[in-house]
Design an enzyme around this catalytic site. Structure first.
Site, short mmCIF file in Angstrom:
data_model
loop_
_atom_site.label_atom_id
_atom_site.label_comp_id
_atom_site.label_asym_id
_atom_site.label_seq_id
_atom_site.Cartn_x
_atom_site.Cartn_y
_atom_site.Cartn_z
N HIS A 88 -38.14 69.27 26.45
CA HIS A 88 -37.82 70.45 27.26
C HIS A 88 -39.05 71.32 27.56
CE1 HIS A 88 -34.04 73.07 28.13
NE2 HIS A 88 -35.00 73.36 28.98
N TYR A 113 -28.54 74.66 26.14
CA TYR A 113 -27.61 75.36 27.04
C TYR A 113 -26.29 75.67 26.33
CZ TYR A 113 -30.91 73.74 30.64
OH TYR A 113 -32.04 73.47 31.36
N1 NAP Z 1 -36.33 72.31 32.41
C1 NAP Z 1 -36.25 73.63 32.29
O1 NAP Z 1 -36.96 74.27 31.51
C2 NAP Z 1 -35.28 74.39 33.16
C3 NAP Z 1 -35.46 75.77 33.35
C4 NAP Z 1 -34.55 76.45 34.16
C5 NAP Z 1 -33.50 75.77 34.76
N2 NAP Z 1 -33.33 74.43 34.53
C6 NAP Z 1 -32.19 73.68 35.17
O2 NAP Z 1 -32.13 74.01 36.54
C7 NAP Z 1 -30.82 74.47 36.88
C8 NAP Z 1 -30.87 75.44 38.03
O3 NAP Z 1 -31.72 76.54 37.75
P1 NAP Z 1 -31.30 78.07 37.91
O4 NAP Z 1 -29.88 78.24 37.59
O5 NAP Z 1 -32.34 78.86 37.18
O6 NAP Z 1 -31.58 78.40 39.44
P2 NAP Z 1 -30.95 78.12 40.87
O7 NAP Z 1 -30.18 76.85 40.89
O8 NAP Z 1 -32.09 78.28 41.80
O9 NAP Z 1 -29.96 79.38 41.07
C9 NAP Z 1 -28.62 79.35 40.65
C10 NAP Z 1 -27.85 80.55 41.24
O10 NAP Z 1 -27.99 80.53 42.64
C11 NAP Z 1 -26.79 80.94 43.26
N3 NAP Z 1 -26.36 79.85 44.17
C12 NAP Z 1 -26.11 78.56 43.85
N4 NAP Z 1 -25.76 77.85 44.93
C13 NAP Z 1 -25.77 78.72 45.97
C14 NAP Z 1 -25.48 78.58 47.34
N5 NAP Z 1 -25.16 77.40 47.88
N6 NAP Z 1 -25.58 79.68 48.11
C15 NAP Z 1 -25.94 80.86 47.59
N7 NAP Z 1 -26.23 81.06 46.28
C16 NAP Z 1 -26.15 79.99 45.50
C17 NAP Z 1 -25.77 81.18 42.17
O11 NAP Z 1 -25.71 82.57 41.97
P3 NAP Z 1 -24.31 83.32 41.59
O12 NAP Z 1 -24.06 82.93 40.18
O13 NAP Z 1 -24.63 84.77 41.76
O14 NAP Z 1 -23.28 82.81 42.53
C18 NAP Z 1 -26.36 80.47 40.97
O15 NAP Z 1 -26.03 81.05 39.74
C19 NAP Z 1 -30.30 75.04 35.55
O16 NAP Z 1 -28.89 75.16 35.53
C20 NAP Z 1 -30.83 74.03 34.57
O17 NAP Z 1 -29.99 72.88 34.55
C21 NAP Z 1 -34.21 73.73 33.77
#
Ligand code: NAP
Length: 319
Positions: free
Chosen positions: A107, A51
């Site tokens: 990962h 990240y």
């Molecule tokens: N292990 C792996 O391979 C892997 C892969 C992917 C992700 N991850 C982890 O999972 C975390 C989350 O995944 P993600 O960022 O892909 O998806 P997510 O959490 O489903 O979506 C994040 C986005 O949703 C919006 N959001 C957040 N809270 C909200 C709320 N309360 N109301 C409305 N919209 C909201 C925001 O958009 P806006 O920016 O437009 O406000 C934010 O950027 C990552 O940061 C990472 O730590 C791990």
């Protein structure tokens, strides 16, 4: 086979803050989100070397004044360091400025590497399919981290039932947790049930359906959890945002969501959703029926020469 439950000893908080800013949010913004999240009550942070923000995130954690035992940090070894997990973990610890990680994950189960931000059709010419002997070797070396006190628990990420079956069959120690994509339109029922039946803790990434993921990670078949009429209707009934329904669904189901946000109103709302009343069995039944098997993080860039398409990464038949 030693079974490890991360709920023994210091428990894992039931929601964590994701820290993957992707193309949209740089390290200072993510670090500010960590600071704000600590203020509103988050005590669990999902980090990874890839990240590119562990220094800034670590500074925010340390400046908080929280005692180390009062918060949970997950780290991950990136694909190009499967052969040197101890060095990779030491680098993350140095960057974060921490003495230990609560959980350290492999990962992806492939050593296939790509530079960040590349197009989905970009390929690592040295990419290989899953090679169980190699993965077992990487997994065995993860144990050294626990023995040396650098890590409390070890786990996997982006696994399938088939790969986990092999690991459980052949490894001396089973994963404490498996991080996997989980949201109402991608419930991964078989994998979820396999993981929980084997005492492995499911951590759900992209719990809101990753609405801010970059264009390159979108396809025309993708669906939107936050616009699903069932989610919208439950949100209306509770007077909450559809995102909060996704968080409540995750927590009520028994997985640990790790939503990402840099906006205080959003991450505060997610924390409130996770720690207030769960969904009812009737609401859970309704959401069980809206699964679209819509995988958003397909992992195309990890494909090897000769692979048919991204479904190969997930042990599925190409369509
Ligand atoms: N292990 C792996 O391979 C892997 C892969 C992917 C992700 N991850 C982890 O999972 C975390 C989350 O995944 P993600 O960022 O892909 O998806 P997510 O959490 O489903 O979506 C994040 C986005 O949703 C919006 N959001 C957040 N809270 C909200 C709320 N309360 N109301 C409305 N919209 C909201 C925001 O958009 P806006 O920016 O437009 O406000 C934010 O950027 C990552 O940061 C990472 O730590 C791990």
């Amino acid at each position: 086979m030693i079974s490890v439950t991360p709920l023994s000893g210091k428990p894992i908080p039931r929601i964590g803050l994701g820290t993957f800013g992707s193309d949209k949010y740089g390290p200072p913004q993510v670090a500010d989100a960590v600071r704000g999240a600590i203020e509103v009550g988050y005590r669990h942070f999902d980090c990874a070397a890839v990240y590119g923000n562990e220094r800034e995130v670590g500074a925010a954690l340390r400046e908080s004044g929280l005692a180390r035992e009062d918060y949970w940090v997950t780290g991950k070894v990136w694909n190009n360091r499967h052969h040197e997990v101890v060095a990779a973990c030491e680098d993350s610890l140095r960057d974060l400025g921490l003495d230990y990680l609560d959980l350290f994950l492999i990962h992806w189960p492939f050593p296939n590497h790509h530079a960040s931000g590349v197009a989905v059709d970009s390929r690592d010419p040295h990419a290989v399919p899953y090679i169980h002997e190699n993965f077992l070797r990487t997994w065995a070396s993860m144990r050294k981290l626990v023995d040396r006190g650098l890590v409390r628990y070890t786990g996997t990420s982006n696994m399938t039932v088939r790969k986990l079956q092999l690991l459980l069959r052949d490894a001396e120690v089973q994963p404490a947790a498996n991080e996997m994509e989980l949201h109402p339109h991608f419930q991964q029922r078989e994998l979820f049930e396999f993981v929980t039946a084997n005492g492995i803790l499911p951590i759900g990434y992209s719990p809101l359906g990753s609405p801010s993921r970059p264009e390159r990670d979108r396809t025309s078949d993708d669906t939107s959890d936050l616009d699903d009429p069932v989610i919208v209707e439950i949100a209306r009934a509770h007077n909450i945002h559809p995102a909060d329904v996704c968080i409540k669904w995750a927590v009520t189901r028994g997985q640990i969501p790790i939503p990402f946000s840099v906006k205080r109103s959003q991450y505060e709302s997610s924390l409130r959703a996770a720690t207030s009343e769960p969904l009812t069995p009737a609401e859970m039944d309704q959401i069980a029926k809206i699964d679209r098997n819509c995988r958003l993080i397909k992992g195309q860039v990890f494909l090897w020469p000769g692979a048919a398409d991204w479904r190969d990464l997930w042990d599925e038949q190409p369509v």
